[in-house]
Design a protein around this motif. Structure first.
Motif, PDB file in Angstrom:
ATOM      1  N   ALA A 193       0.822  -1.210   0.000  1.00  0.00           N
ATOM      2  CA  ALA A 193       0.000   0.000   0.000  1.00  0.00           C
ATOM      3  C   ALA A 193       0.855   1.258   0.000  1.00  0.00           C
ATOM      4  CB  ALA A 193      -0.929  -0.001   1.213  1.00  0.00           C
ATOM      5  N   SER A 194       2.005   1.186   0.649  1.00  0.00           N
ATOM      6  CA  SER A 194       2.879   2.358   0.762  1.00  0.00           C
ATOM      7  C   SER A 194       3.445   2.791  -0.580  1.00  0.00           C
ATOM      8  CB  SER A 194       4.023   2.059   1.732  1.00  0.00           C
ATOM      9  OG  SER A 194       4.777   0.944   1.272  1.00  0.00           O
TER      10      SER A 194
ATOM     11  N   ARG B 207      -2.087   7.736  -2.080  1.00  0.00           N
ATOM     12  CA  ARG B 207      -3.269   7.733  -1.226  1.00  0.00           C
ATOM     13  C   ARG B 207      -4.480   8.051  -2.093  1.00  0.00           C
ATOM     14  NH1 ARG B 207      -2.139   7.261   3.853  1.00  0.00           N
ATOM     15  NH2 ARG B 207      -4.201   7.941   4.534  1.00  0.00           N
TER      16      ARG B 207
ATOM     17  N   GLU C 192      -5.735  -1.026   4.957  1.00  0.00           N
ATOM     18  CA  GLU C 192      -5.713   0.240   4.220  1.00  0.00           C
ATOM     19  C   GLU C 192      -7.150   0.728   3.998  1.00  0.00           C
ATOM     20  OE1 GLU C 192      -5.013   3.516   2.782  1.00  0.00           O
ATOM     21  OE2 GLU C 192      -3.168   2.355   3.018  1.00  0.00           O
ATOM     22  N   THR C 193      -7.449   1.933   4.469  1.00  0.00           N
ATOM     23  CA  THR C 193      -8.806   2.470   4.355  1.00  0.00           C
ATOM     24  C   THR C 193      -8.899   3.647   3.385  1.00  0.00           C
ATOM     25  OG1 THR C 193      -8.413   3.904   6.261  1.00  0.00           O
ATOM     26  CG2 THR C 193      -9.429   1.753   6.683  1.00  0.00           C
ATOM     27  N   ASP C 194      -7.760   4.042   2.831  1.00  0.00           N
ATOM     28  CA  ASP C 194      -7.775   5.210   1.946  1.00  0.00           C
ATOM     29  C   ASP C 194      -7.958   4.829   0.483  1.00  0.00           C
ATOM     30  OD1 ASP C 194      -7.685   8.018   1.849  1.00  0.00           O
ATOM     31  OD2 ASP C 194      -5.666   7.957   1.024  1.00  0.00           O
TER      32      ASP C 194
END
Length: 371
Positions: A291-292, A296, A330-332
């Protein structure tokens, strides 16, 4: 002269097709199960064929008649003004289907309809000779609950055949369904898009076409382009108008797949679609997703293997589990995953905020949506 049209579509996409037709300013748009009806003029044949993203084809409706018997079917079909649309040398093959009706033999229905159209054309054109050596005017019939509706197919090859995908990976996603997923995600070309199981690149390509507002039918032909009673200039003008509405910009669209051959196919398809400069295709393992490494607010749209066509069931379940773990908490991200597996959420490890029932061809699926 106002004409009636029917746009068949994959089940679950009726609302999207109706929205498209209304935005194209077609009249009397009505959604029904598996199809959307509208009214228009002859130039609307070109407009709908060239611009529709989620409809399967555009059918010109010639008439509707009760069909409780073959005699009734014959007389009804013969009463329609076929000579207004089919010239005396036109080729007019007949095909169709029947559901919940007394007339259930498709070959017999084809034979009766063909005979009725022949009689009407001979009378209308005042000739006994119907050579069928000219352009194609494919007749389609649908008999539902003893009522027959007769159409002429204006599209020819289905609208999901954009012309950019002669090469396919093992489990192709229909272009119209990929376009529907893009529409349901409300993608407008602003955020990063990622398809971690890109296959032949269909979702990233449809995302690029949507971001550019590029009409999907610009690079292909249609049956009605060759019809004598339709002005050829209509098609030229409609394509010019569609091109004038295109956007330009930089878009961050990524397609990855663990299979290098899929990535090569995706690149070739994107090149044919004219969108290769807007998409980055890379070999990558979805279960090793980080995810990083993504922006975003990334939108993930994907159609992972189902198990019934490409991989064994346990392998697919392990794949879902691994991808779910890689996504983590991850919620974004906005995530849209199409799968036919009835227990997808269990293996993915997350319950969707929303689900929508869709069909990939004849395969019943759910679109799992995470916001």
């Amino acid at each position: 002269m106002k004409l009636n049209f029917s746009v068949p579509c994959l089940f679950g996409l009726e609302g999207l097709v109706a929205d498209e037709l209304r935005r194209l300013e077609h009249e009397d748009v009505r959604a029904e199960n598996g199809r959307v009806l509208f009214r228009g003029a002859s130039n609307d044949i070109a407009k709908a064929n060239i611009n529709l993203r989620t409809g399967e084809r555009v059918l010109l409706t010639v008439g509707e008649t009760p069909a409780n018997s073959f005699d009734e079917l014959f007389e009804g079909v013969r009463s329609f003004p076929w000579e207004d649309f089919i010239p005396k040398d036109g080729e007019f093959p007949v095909k169709g289907h029947s559901l919940g009706s007394k007339l259930h033999s498709i070959p017999d229905c084809q034979r009766i309809i063909k005979k009725a159209v022949v009689e009407r054309l001979r009378a209308g054109h005042k000739t006994e000779a119907l050579t069928e050596k000219g352009e194609k005017y494919g007749i389609q019939f649908a008999i539902m609950s003893d009522v027959a509706t007769l159409h002429i197919d204006t599209s020819g090859t289905g609208l999901h055949k954009r012309g950019y995908r002669p090469a396919q990976s093992a489990a192709p996603l229909r272009e119209t369904l990929a376009a529907a997923i893009v529409k349901l995600s409300r993608y407008r070309g602003k955020e990063q898009v990622l398809d971690p199981f890109c296959g032949s690149g269909t979702i990233p390509i449809e995302a690029a076409l949507a971001a550019l507002n590029r009409a999907p039918g610009l690079n292909r032909s249609f049956s009605a382009e060759k019809w004598a009673w339709l002005d050829k200039k209509i098609w030229e003008d409609t394509k010019k108008e569609a091109k004038s509405r295109e956007f330009s910009g930089k878009y961050d669209i990524i397609g990855t797949d663990i299979d290098p051959r899929c990535i090569e196919i995706s690149k070739e398809n994107a090149e044919r679609a004219g969108v290769s400069e807007y998409i980055r295709f890379e070999v990558a393992d979805a279960t090793a997703f980080r995810a990083s490494e993504s922006e975003r607010g990334t939108t993930i749209m994907t159609n992972p293997p189902y198990g019934e066509r490409v991989m064994e069931q346990r392998e697919v379940e392990a794949l879902y589990r691994g991808f779910g773990k890689a996504i983590g908490k991850e919620t974004d991200f906005k995530i849209y995953i199409l799968s036919s597996h009835p227990e997808f959420e269990q293996f993915f490890g997350k319950r969707a905020k929303k689900k929508r029932k869709l069909y990939n061809g004849m395969i019943k699926c759910d679109l799992y949506m995470y916001f």
